[in-house]
Design a protein around this motif. Structure first.
Motif, PDB file in Angstrom:
ATOM      1  N   ALA A  36       0.817  -1.212   0.000  1.00 30.95           N
ATOM      2  CA  ALA A  36       0.000   0.000   0.000  1.00 30.95           C
ATOM      3  C   ALA A  36       0.848   1.258   0.000  1.00 30.95           C
ATOM      4  O   ALA A  36       0.549   2.219  -0.707  1.00 30.95           O
ATOM      5  CB  ALA A  36      -0.949  -0.006   1.191  1.00 30.95           C
ATOM      6  N   ASP A  37       1.905   1.264   0.795  1.00 32.00           N
ATOM      7  CA  ASP A  37       2.773   2.447   0.845  1.00 32.00           C
ATOM      8  C   ASP A  37       3.351   2.756  -0.528  1.00 32.00           C
ATOM      9  O   ASP A  37       3.477   3.919  -0.912  1.00 32.00           O
ATOM     10  CB  ASP A  37       3.907   2.233   1.856  1.00 32.00           C
ATOM     11  CG  ASP A  37       3.398   2.165   3.289  1.00 32.00           C
ATOM     12  OD1 ASP A  37       2.331   2.768   3.545  1.00 32.00           O
ATOM     13  OD2 ASP A  37       4.040   1.518   4.125  1.00 32.00           O
ATOM     14  N   LEU A  38       3.675   1.706  -1.253  1.00 35.32           N
ATOM     15  CA  LEU A  38       4.215   1.882  -2.599  1.00 35.32           C
ATOM     16  C   LEU A  38       3.141   2.463  -3.523  1.00 35.32           C
ATOM     17  O   LEU A  38       3.390   3.408  -4.277  1.00 35.32           O
ATOM     18  CB  LEU A  38       4.701   0.532  -3.138  1.00 35.32           C
ATOM     19  CG  LEU A  38       5.283   0.530  -4.555  1.00 35.32           C
ATOM     20  CD1 LEU A  38       6.468   1.467  -4.661  1.00 35.32           C
ATOM     21  CD2 LEU A  38       5.692  -0.887  -4.942  1.00 35.32           C
ATOM     22  N   CYS A  39       1.938   1.927  -3.449  1.00 32.14           N
ATOM     23  CA  CYS A  39       0.844   2.412  -4.294  1.00 32.14           C
ATOM     24  C   CYS A  39       0.492   3.866  -3.986  1.00 32.14           C
ATOM     25  O   CYS A  39       0.205   4.661  -4.884  1.00 32.14           O
ATOM     26  CB  CYS A  39      -0.395   1.544  -4.117  1.00 32.14           C
ATOM     27  SG  CYS A  39      -0.157  -0.188  -4.594  1.00 32.14           S
ATOM     28  N   ALA A  44      -2.418   9.275  -4.233  1.00 33.96           N
ATOM     29  CA  ALA A  44      -2.687  10.018  -2.999  1.00 33.96           C
ATOM     30  C   ALA A  44      -4.187  10.175  -2.748  1.00 33.96           C
ATOM     31  O   ALA A  44      -4.652  10.135  -1.603  1.00 33.96           O
ATOM     32  CB  ALA A  44      -2.026  11.391  -3.067  1.00 33.96           C
ATOM     33  N   LYS A  45      -4.972  10.338  -3.811  1.00 40.95           N
ATOM     34  CA  LYS A  45      -6.424  10.497  -3.658  1.00 40.95           C
ATOM     35  C   LYS A  45      -7.059   9.226  -3.107  1.00 40.95           C
ATOM     36  O   LYS A  45      -8.003   9.276  -2.315  1.00 40.95           O
ATOM     37  CB  LYS A  45      -7.062  10.857  -4.992  1.00 40.95           C
ATOM     38  CG  LYS A  45      -6.768  12.281  -5.454  1.00 40.95           C
ATOM     39  CD  LYS A  45      -7.525  12.594  -6.731  1.00 40.95           C
ATOM     40  CE  LYS A  45      -7.271  14.023  -7.183  1.00 40.95           C
ATOM     41  NZ  LYS A  45      -8.008  14.351  -8.438  1.00 40.95           N
ATOM     42  N   VAL A  46      -6.523   8.092  -3.520  1.00 38.85           N
ATOM     43  CA  VAL A  46      -7.030   6.816  -3.010  1.00 38.85           C
ATOM     44  C   VAL A  46      -6.670   6.679  -1.528  1.00 38.85           C
ATOM     45  O   VAL A  46      -7.474   6.213  -0.721  1.00 38.85           O
ATOM     46  CB  VAL A  46      -6.456   5.630  -3.816  1.00 38.85           C
ATOM     47  CG1 VAL A  46      -6.916   4.307  -3.219  1.00 38.85           C
ATOM     48  CG2 VAL A  46      -6.882   5.732  -5.277  1.00 38.85           C
ATOM     49  N   LYS A  47      -5.482   7.120  -1.165  1.00 38.65           N
ATOM     50  CA  LYS A  47      -5.044   7.048   0.233  1.00 38.65           C
ATOM     51  C   LYS A  47      -5.996   7.812   1.141  1.00 38.65           C
ATOM     52  O   LYS A  47      -6.234   7.421   2.293  1.00 38.65           O
ATOM     53  CB  LYS A  47      -3.626   7.603   0.361  1.00 38.65           C
ATOM     54  CG  LYS A  47      -3.052   7.500   1.769  1.00 38.65           C
ATOM     55  CD  LYS A  47      -1.630   8.044   1.840  1.00 38.65           C
ATOM     56  CE  LYS A  47      -1.068   7.920   3.253  1.00 38.65           C
ATOM     57  NZ  LYS A  47       0.316   8.448   3.342  1.00 38.65           N
ATOM     58  N   ALA A  48      -6.559   8.905   0.627  1.00 43.17           N
ATOM     59  CA  ALA A  48      -7.482   9.724   1.425  1.00 43.17           C
ATOM     60  C   ALA A  48      -8.703   8.925   1.872  1.00 43.17           C
ATOM     61  O   ALA A  48      -9.335   9.257   2.875  1.00 43.17           O
ATOM     62  CB  ALA A  48      -7.918  10.944   0.617  1.00 43.17           C
ATOM     63  N   GLU A  63      -3.820  -4.386   1.018  1.00 40.88           N
ATOM     64  CA  GLU A  63      -3.670  -5.510   0.082  1.00 40.88           C
ATOM     65  C   GLU A  63      -4.205  -5.129  -1.308  1.00 40.88           C
ATOM     66  O   GLU A  63      -5.156  -5.715  -1.817  1.00 40.88           O
ATOM     67  CB  GLU A  63      -4.398  -6.739   0.630  1.00 40.88           C
ATOM     68  CG  GLU A  63      -3.853  -7.202   1.975  1.00 40.88           C
ATOM     69  CD  GLU A  63      -4.725  -8.271   2.617  1.00 40.88           C
ATOM     70  OE1 GLU A  63      -5.841  -8.528   2.095  1.00 40.88           O
ATOM     71  OE2 GLU A  63      -4.314  -8.836   3.652  1.00 40.88           O
ATOM     72  N   CYS A  64      -3.578  -4.132  -1.914  1.00 37.94           N
ATOM     73  CA  CYS A  64      -4.043  -3.617  -3.202  1.00 37.94           C
ATOM     74  C   CYS A  64      -4.050  -4.710  -4.275  1.00 37.94           C
ATOM     75  O   CYS A  64      -4.938  -4.753  -5.138  1.00 37.94           O
ATOM     76  CB  CYS A  64      -3.162  -2.456  -3.658  1.00 37.94           C
ATOM     77  SG  CYS A  64      -3.021  -1.145  -2.421  1.00 37.94           S
TER      78      CYS A  64
END
Length: 316
Positions: A36-39, A44-48, A63-64
């Motif tokens: 996830a950190d790599l993705c 960044a919008k998905v991380k939000a 677990e992308c």
């Protein structure tokens, strides 16, 4: 393998080295960071979405690659498989539960994302919007308020799920149960009245409330689909033909409910009152001419419909 949609991290910039170290790394697959950190370095919008009230479990765990192919795919969103197949890999019980006579179109064509957010949502069950706002995405015309219309309370309140199952159903219109059970859940007076009624209207007994009423909205009182007698004659076609050809009883031509009740009655033929009382409301049984025409028989002893056909007749 050449795919229709290559991951931009692979096809642009540093290519493979965007994600992989060339010689050695602490992470499996020579990844320069954990999944996830790599993705999130690009997405960044998905991380939000991690801040959402409801989060998809694979997403929360980072677990992308449970759903996405990190290199590329022939499917939108570089999914590993068709959208519904990806979802059913975990939600196997849902797949079997959706095998019903009537299936909601998004479910039928496997577009779970039409209603559910894949990563996170502030609504329950990862829904993209709350209540009927979500349904309006497809059913905009149905949900549009008609000026001057009477609106069914659940429909007015945006409570679509009071009556409908969103995925699949064994009943028409994706209802949660048989139509009469759905309606009687709120309209208990009809359910109780049917038990004691001497005569019952066939659509009511058959649980076909929507033959006469709109379940959503109508410009007519009681959510009726049409005014009487037009509404009644949509089913009673033989009577309609008779009334067109013969002399029509005045109330029958204007309003069937002048003599009949629509759901159930203590009298035969859904009559609102005993036949003698009903007829005497318009026909003065105390008048001398009435007595003469009926051989001065006591009106209380008469059964008017033994001799007269109140809807229509070819005779005077």
């Amino acid at each position: 393998k050449r795919v229709a949609r290559g991951h931009a991290a692979v096809t642009k910039g540093k290519g493979c080295l965007s994600c992989h170290a060339p010689h050695a790394a602490k992470n499996k697959g020579l990844l320069v960071a954990k999944d996830a950190d790599l993705c999130f370095t690009c997405h960044a919008k998905v991380k939000a979405s991690l801040k959402s009230k409801t989060r998809h479990e694979p997403f929360s765990k980072g677990e992308c690659s449970s759903c996405h192919n990190p290199h590329g795919s022939d499917l939108p969103g570089i999914l590993k498989n068709r959208e519904d197949k990806v979802c059913y890999a975990c939600h196997a019980d849902a797949e079997s539960g959706f095998v019903r006579k009537t299936i909601h179109q998004p479910v039928l064509i496997g577009t779970c994302g039409a209603c559910h957010a894949a990563h996170g949502s502030d609504e329950g069950k990862l829904l993209k919007k709350a209540g009927s706002s979500l349904c309006a995405g497809c059913h905009k015309d149905l949900l549009k308020e008609v000026a001057g219309a009477v609106r069914h309370d659940p429909f007015k309140g945006g409570e679509c799920l009071t009556c409908h199952n969103v995925h699949a159903s064994d009943f028409g219109g994706l209802l949660v149960a048989k139509q009469e059970k759905v309606c009687f859940e709120c309209h208990t007076e009809l359910k109780d009245g049917l038990k004691g009624g001497k005569s019952r209207h066939a659509p009511v007994s058959g649980g076909e409330c929507t033959k006469c009423h709109s379940p959503h909205q109508s410009k007519l009182n009681k959510l009726l689909l049409a005014q009487g007698p037009d509404l009644c004659l949509t089913c009673h076609k033989d009577l309609k033909e008779k009334m067109q050809k013969e002399k029509t009883h005045s109330p029958a031509g204007r309003d069937c409910l002048r003599c009949h009740v629509p759901h159930f009655a203590a009298q035969e033929n859904l009559l609102a009152k005993p036949v003698q009382l009903l007829c005497s409301e318009c026909h003065n049984v105390k008048d001398a001419s009435f007595g003469k025409a009926h051989f001065n028989i006591d009106p209380a002893a008469m059964n008017c419909i033994r001799c007269h056909t109140p809807p229509a007749s070819k005779d005077p």
